[in-house]
Design an enzyme around this catalytic site. Structure first.
Site, PDB file in Angstrom:
ATOM      1  N   HIS A  68      41.926  -5.675 -11.543  1.00 51.01           N
ATOM      2  CA  HIS A  68      41.734  -5.948 -10.117  1.00 51.01           C
ATOM      3  C   HIS A  68      40.944  -4.822  -9.460  1.00 51.01           C
ATOM      4  CE1 HIS A  68      44.413  -9.462  -9.694  1.00 51.01           C
ATOM      5  NE2 HIS A  68      45.163  -8.871 -10.604  1.00 51.01           N
ATOM      6  N   CYS A  75      41.402 -11.484 -13.433  1.00 54.13           N
ATOM      7  CA  CYS A  75      42.772 -11.460 -13.933  1.00 54.13           C
ATOM      8  C   CYS A  75      43.144 -12.792 -14.592  1.00 54.13           C
ATOM      9  CB  CYS A  75      43.747 -11.060 -12.824  1.00 54.13           C
ATOM     10  SG  CYS A  75      45.352 -10.509 -13.469  1.00 54.13           S
ATOM     11  N   GLU A 128      39.307  -5.136  -6.986  1.00 51.61           N
ATOM     12  CA  GLU A 128      39.324  -5.386  -5.542  1.00 51.61           C
ATOM     13  C   GLU A 128      40.571  -4.856  -4.853  1.00 51.61           C
ATOM     14  OE1 GLU A 128      41.868  -8.741  -7.048  1.00 51.61           O
ATOM     15  OE2 GLU A 128      40.190  -7.543  -7.782  1.00 51.61           O
TER      16      GLU A 128
END
Length: 305
Positions: free
Chosen positions: A235, A142, A237
């Protein structure tokens, strides 16, 4: 994967409840294995949440990983207890003479600032430079992806009229790359950002390759140095409820935030998220660890250069 984590790290108990196998330092020392050393520079405000999200994804291969956390000297986090930082994080000064097989640099809530106006810009660019000679492969996520592209290659970022917010379909541009091994033709990626980088700027730089993108959310992955650097604009994750928490935090408080797209079941926040990205997220991190860290890093970690 048997993850070697600092004793008493909160993520250990949280992930054991999810039936994920983690191993604290005390047990790991009984195994005669050369673990892969991974360092995470965690710039996110809710550090324990980010630690747990990343460790969850790093747990998906049979390799043993030793996880280290790095903190900045020039910035004191406001949303994480100082005791946690002192117990589990080390400063760059403390680890700068070590080598690491892999590194992850997270996003940060500073993307609307000019890069040079970020209070820790000088320190973090020094860490970026250090990673080039001390780490086998680095993931920039990011804001860190935008910062790395700007620092190394002069790629600018641009403000968005509305926050890029939701789950967006991405298209791998070269299915033969090991990072996409096992991927489908389309995969979802959570996005949560107020700025963007443009492909036209990246394509001007021979050292950079856009490897996935979306018609709606733009560039999502850029690779450099044969996979020693990956710049990820979203993202992978994120946990299932992260975008929901962000939306409920900001709705009514900002005029540039809309309901996350392609996220809620029937586009209804009261029905909760429909999780569509976690399989590819696990595969992405597994492929990175296997093909760009384990397969490339020397057995003698001091030979990394």
């Amino acid at each position: 994967m048997p993850l070697r984590l600092p004793d008493r790290l909160p993520a250990i108990d949280l992930l054991k409840k999810e039936n994920i196998f983690v191993m604290d330092d005390s047990r790991a020392h009984t195994q005669d294995i050369r673990p892969l050393k991974i360092v995470i520079l965690n710039l996110m405000p809710l550090k324990i949440t980010t630690e747990t999200d990343l460790i969850r994804l790093l747990s998906n291969t049979p390799l043993q990983l030793e996880i280290n956390f790095m903190k900045l000297k020039s910035h004191t986090p406001k949303n994480t207890p100082i005791e946690h930082m002192m117990m589990f994080y080390r400063s760059f000064e403390e680890i700068k003479d070590e080598k690491f097989d892999g590194m992850i640099v997270t996003g940060a809530p500073v993307e609307t600032l000019d890069f040079e106006d970020v209070e820790y810009w000088d320190e973090i660019t020094g860490i970026f430079d250090w990673a080039r000679s001390h780490v086998t492969s680095t993931l920039y996520i990011c804001w860190a992806a935008q910062a790395g592209l700007y620092h190394f290659y002069g790629v600018p970022k641009y403000p968005l009229a509305k926050k890029m917010f939701g789950i967006f379909k991405q298209h791998p541009l070269d299915n033969q790359l090991p990072i996409f091994r096992g991927f489908d033709d389309v995969f979802g990626m959570p996005q949560s950002r107020h700025t963007e980088v443009l492909r036209k700027d990246i394509d001007r730089i021979p050292e950079l390759t856009v490897i996935s993108e979306s018609a709606e959310s733009g560039v999502s992955m850029v690779m450099a140095r044969g996979g020693r650097d990956f710049f990820i604009t979203g993202h992978m994750e994120y946990a299932p409820d992260t975008l929901d928490r962000e939306y409920r935090r900001d709705v009514g408080k900002r005029d540039d935030v809309e309901m996350p797209k392609n996220y809620y079941l029937h586009d209804n926040p009261e029905e909760g998220p429909l999780v569509t990205w976690r399989g590819h997220a696990n595969l992405f991190f597994s492929n990175w660890i296997n093909y760009y860290v384990y397969q490339e890093t020397p057995y003698n970690i001091e030979e990394i250069k």
